[in-house]
Design a protein around this motif. Structure first.
Motif, short mmCIF file in Angstrom:
data_model
loop_
_atom_site.label_atom_id
_atom_site.label_comp_id
_atom_site.label_asym_id
_atom_site.label_seq_id
_atom_site.Cartn_x
_atom_site.Cartn_y
_atom_site.Cartn_z
N HIS A 121 6.06 -4.40 -2.82
CA HIS A 121 5.20 -3.34 -3.38
C HIS A 121 4.72 -3.69 -4.79
O HIS A 121 3.59 -3.36 -5.17
N ARG A 122 5.57 -4.37 -5.56
CA ARG A 122 5.14 -4.77 -6.91
C ARG A 122 3.95 -5.73 -6.84
O ARG A 122 2.99 -5.60 -7.59
N ASN A 123 4.03 -6.69 -5.94
CA ASN A 123 2.94 -7.66 -5.83
C ASN A 123 1.69 -7.04 -5.23
O ASN A 123 0.57 -7.40 -5.59
N LEU A 124 1.86 -6.08 -4.30
CA LEU A 124 0.69 -5.35 -3.79
C LEU A 124 0.06 -4.54 -4.91
O LEU A 124 -1.17 -4.43 -5.01
N GLY A 125 0.90 -3.98 -5.78
CA GLY A 125 0.37 -3.25 -6.94
C GLY A 125 -0.43 -4.16 -7.85
O GLY A 125 -1.52 -3.80 -8.31
N LEU A 126 0.08 -5.38 -8.09
CA LEU A 126 -0.65 -6.34 -8.93
C LEU A 126 -1.97 -6.76 -8.29
O LEU A 126 -2.97 -6.98 -8.97
N LEU A 127 -1.95 -6.88 -6.95
CA LEU A 127 -3.19 -7.22 -6.24
C LEU A 127 -4.25 -6.16 -6.48
O LEU A 127 -5.40 -6.47 -6.81
N TYR A 128 -3.87 -4.88 -6.32
CA TYR A 128 -4.86 -3.81 -6.48
C TYR A 128 -5.25 -3.61 -7.94
O TYR A 128 -6.36 -3.14 -8.22
N ILE A 129 -4.37 -3.97 -8.88
CA ILE A 129 -4.77 -3.97 -10.28
C ILE A 129 -5.87 -5.00 -10.50
O ILE A 129 -6.87 -4.74 -11.18
N ALA A 130 -5.70 -6.19 -9.91
CA ALA A 130 -6.72 -7.24 -10.03
C ALA A 130 -8.04 -6.82 -9.41
O ALA A 130 -9.11 -7.21 -9.88
#
Length: 411
Positions: A221-230
């Motif tokens: 979920h942390r990396n999915l969060g970073l993806l959507y931030i990008a």
């Protein structure tokens, strides 16, 4: 000689580049079991991870010796698996450290090694592949180097770094996108697309697993969060980071340093959205978590230093209790918060001094006295400038005195 001669390769054997899976033309002269498509990828892999594991690859990539008994064969297999597990964790930690230091290109070969060893040991469908996928996704999400417009040969070559088709299809690469789409390695579009592919593979592995840990859910979920931030989709990013915090709290507790990353990224979203009160609350939360953790180690060491010697007559060594990747993450998070605090230090100087003191303890425990002294002097100077209470200044001075004692020990 590093060049591979095709006539010397056994018929039917395909030698592939360690980095991009293209047909190999060169071999590492040191281990003779690792192949590359050219000088650029060989140098990139060497600088990233191969230099550290070159000789360790030989027993993994050569035929097992003949054993006289089944017991010896089983013992040999166990040793082989232990070597693979060691390299999985070692390559993973190295790649993590590169990411936290902002060296995203260097992280890719190390993460690829971790992924390959995981596939060999656990198979293509295992949830054990997820951490490596997430590392590769995070490396692909680096936008700082993609927006510079640089066209250096190394950066152009790095755009072709793709993992082998471990799961049945080849990921899209910048420069090989459909006609009409930007093909520059600096556009960043191909990187985000590639990050999505890695994350979808990780998500699929988690969905198929019946015993996936809360820690793995948190990382996903942390990396999915970073993806959507990008992708500037802050609503989806907040959803995934909230899930990250939930699963990390279940695994480690709400006040653990491993949970603090979710708070930190969520704070960054609110900061970008100009919701400064919410961002400030979360930045304070992150600072307090790291302060509690480091202060605990610092207090133990400061008490030990009053005795100066342990039972064996040796000086105590400083220790953060963190591995290299976690130390790099702590530096990245705390310096980011410090930069934000310093931009508003006239409004809340105590918060700036608080973060500076945390960095002093961190570098002191990392045995980097020069950095610890630098941040300590900055904290003391700001405390005097803002005319804070004497107790605050004396606390900082005590830290500086302890650091000076470390630099000039009494003999």
């Amino acid at each position: 000689m590093n060049v591979i001669y095709p006539l010397a390769v056994p018929k039917g054997r395909r030698l592939c580049c360690e980095v991009c899976e293209a047909p190999a033309e060169r071999v590492c002269a040191a281990c003779t079991v690792t192949y590359y498509c050219g000088v650029v990828h060989q140098k990139a892999d060497w600088d990233s991870i191969h230099e550290k594991i070159c000789q360790l690859l030989i027993p993994l990539r050569t035929c097992m010796p003949f054993y006289n008994s089944e017991e010896e064969r089983q013992h040999g297999l166990q040793q082989l698996q232990q070597r693979q597990k060691y390299l999985i964790e070692f390559c993973y930690t190295v790649a993590q450290k590169y990411l936290f230091e902002g060296k995203h290109e260097d992280a890719v070969p190390a993460a690829l090694h971790s992924l390959r060893f995981r596939v060999t040991l656990y198979g293509l469908s295992s949830v054990e592949l997820v951490p490596a996928y997430l590392l590769l996704a995070e490396a692909s999400l680096d936008t700082s180097s993609l927006s510079t417009g640089s066209d250096s040969p190394f950066q152009a070559a790095s755009a072709a770094w793709i993992p082998p088709p471990l799961y049945g299809f080849r990921l899209p690469i910048p420069g090989c996108l459909p006609a009409g789409m930007p093909c520059s390695p600096c556009s960043g579009l191909g990187r985000i697309v590639q990050a999505e592919e890695y994350l979808f593979q990780a998500q699929w592995a988690v969905l198929k697993s019946t015993d996936c840990s809360n820690a793995t859910h948190s990382l996903l979920h942390r990396n999915l969060g970073l993806l959507y931030i990008a992708k500037k989709n802050y609503e989806e990013a907040r959803y995934h980071l909230a899930n990250d915090i939930y699963f990390a709290s279940c695994a480690f507790g709400t006040e653990d340093i491993r949970t603090s990353g979710g708070y930190f990224h969520l704070a960054n979203i609110f900061y970008d959205l100009k919701k400064l009160d919410l961002a400030d609350t979360l930045y304070t939360k992150v600072s307090e978590i790291w302060h509690a953790y480091l202060n605990n180690h610092y207090q133990v060491l400061s008490q030990a230093h009053t005795q100066q010697m342990d039972l064996l007559g040796k000086l105590f060594e400083n220790d953060t209790g963190l591995d290299e990747a976690q130390e790099a993450e702590a530096i990245r998070i705390l310096t980011s918060i410090l930069n934000i605090r310093e931009s508003t230090s006239d409004k809340a100087p105590q918060k700036t001094i608080f973060v500076l003191k945390i960095l002093v303890m961190l570098y002191y425990l990392m045995m980097n006295s020069s950095k610890a002294q630098e941040y300590g002097m900055r904290a003391l100077s700001l405390a005097k400038e803002q005319q804070l209470d004497v107790h605050e200044q004396s606390t900082i001075q005590e830290l500086l005195n302890l650091i000076s004692t470390e630099d000039h020990p009494i003999t």
